[in-house]
Design an enzyme around this catalytic site. Structure first.
Site, PDB file in Angstrom:
ATOM      1  N   GLU A 133       2.906 -15.418  16.213  1.00  0.00           N
ATOM      2  CA  GLU A 133       3.168 -16.902  16.905  1.00  0.00           C
ATOM      3  C   GLU A 133       3.915 -17.579  16.536  1.00  0.00           C
ATOM      4  O   GLU A 133       3.146 -18.603  16.332  1.00  0.00           O
ATOM      5  CB  GLU A 133       3.362 -16.980  18.409  1.00  0.00           C
ATOM      6  CG  GLU A 133       2.658 -15.218  18.998  1.00  0.00           C
ATOM      7  CD  GLU A 133       1.732 -16.224  20.723  1.00  0.00           C
ATOM      8  OE1 GLU A 133       3.142 -16.317  21.728  1.00  0.00           O
ATOM      9  OE2 GLU A 133       2.056 -17.467  20.905  1.00  0.00           O
ATOM     10  N   GLY A 178       8.019 -21.650  23.497  1.00  0.00           N
ATOM     11  CA  GLY A 178       8.187 -22.323  23.994  1.00  0.00           C
ATOM     12  C   GLY A 178       9.615 -23.366  24.033  1.00  0.00           C
ATOM     13  O   GLY A 178       9.993 -24.063  24.707  1.00  0.00           O
TER      14      GLY A 178
HETATM   15  C1  PEP Z   1       3.286 -18.453  24.627  1.00  0.00           C
HETATM   16  O1  PEP Z   1       3.104 -18.957  25.210  1.00  0.00           O
HETATM   17  O2  PEP Z   1       3.174 -16.958  23.656  1.00  0.00           O
HETATM   18  C2  PEP Z   1       4.696 -18.065  24.608  1.00  0.00           C
HETATM   19  C3  PEP Z   1       5.333 -17.385  23.623  1.00  0.00           C
HETATM   20  O3  PEP Z   1       5.497 -19.065  25.398  1.00  0.00           O
HETATM   21  P1  PEP Z   1       7.322 -18.214  25.153  1.00  0.00           P
HETATM   22  O4  PEP Z   1       7.929 -16.883  25.324  1.00  0.00           O
HETATM   23  O5  PEP Z   1       7.826 -19.302  26.149  1.00  0.00           O
HETATM   24  O6  PEP Z   1       7.660 -19.026  24.021  1.00  0.00           O
END
Ligand code: PEP
Length: 247
Positions: A164, A170
């Protein structure tokens, strides 16, 4: 055996019983692709409630846990508590744990090792910040975080890695499929070189960061992307489309 597509929902610090009932409703109605493994990450106070409401085909995860059995750790929960609530997963090392609550690579590695030893399945998260990407340090950062985790893993069949990029979480800025695939391939290659070819081949690597109904299909089509970890969109009916991204 191929890697089963996996979609995780991270509800973060959101939800009331009323709003959870709505999510349970759209997940129960689906229909959900039976070829996708689905797990939702919920706040500890709702673990048992969510577990009692969702079909057993959908897994339930805590979003964090500590590395001890019990004791003077005010505010923490342990793997045994998660299991006692009927749940079998935990998300560890999410960027918000790292960057808002100051969790270090070492602590996250220790938590992963402890949760696995206690019989949980784990989604450890890794990913670079924007300045790190811009400084050309994406893989250096991911490999450092991954090593701290890998040093504590003996059974990789219980681990699903989430890549990520912090700048995409977000923010509405998704990594392009090419950017995501490049890092996923590098992570898989790291596993091949540092763990084993079998583990590299069988371990699922999820992409997370502003995944939506609109971009999930092109991400899912990348050869080293085995699913997604979804924050905001996992609270909405769109989550069903993300689960069904390979149909
Ligand atoms: C997460 O909380 O792991 C995430 C990827 O959030 P979002 O999809 O809102 O970017």
């Amino acid at each position: 055996m191929g890697r089963k597509f996996f979609v995780g929902g991270n509800w973060k610090m959101n939800g009331t019983k009323e709003s959870i009932d709505k999510i349970v409703d759209f997940l129960t109605k689906g229909p959900l692709d039976p070829n996708t493994e689905v797990v939702v990450g919920v706040s500890p106070c709702y673990l048992e409630y969510v577990r009692s409401k969702l079909p057993q085909t959908i897994g339930v995860a805590a979003q964090n846990c500590y590395k001890a059995d019990s004791g003077a750790f005010t505010g923490e929960i342990c793997p045994a508590m998660i299991k006692d609530c009927g749940c079998e997963w935990v998300i560890l090392g999410h960027s918000e744990r790292r960057n808002v609550f100051g969790e270090t690579d070492q602590l996250i590695g220790e938590k992963v090792g402890f949760a696995l030893k206690q019989g949980l399945k784990v989604v450890p998260c890794i990913g670079e910040q924007l300045e790190e990407r811009e400084a050309g340090k994406t893989t250096e950062v991911c490999f450092r975080q991954l090593k701290a985790i890998a040093d504590n893993v003996s059974d990789w069949s219980k681990v699903v890695i989430a890549y990520e990029p912090v700048w995409a979480i977000g923010t509405g800025k998704t990594a392009s499929p090419e950017q995501a695939q490049e890092v996923h391939a590098a992570i898989r290659n790291w596993l091949a070189e540092n763990v084993s070819a079998e583990v590299a081949e069988s371990t699922r690597i999820l992409y997370g960061g502003s995944v939506s109904a609109g971009n999930c299909r092109e991400l899912a089509a990348c050869p080293d992307i085995d699913g997604s970890l979804v924050g905001g969109a996992s609270l909405k009916p769109d989550f069903v489309q993300i689960i069904n991204a390979t149909q």
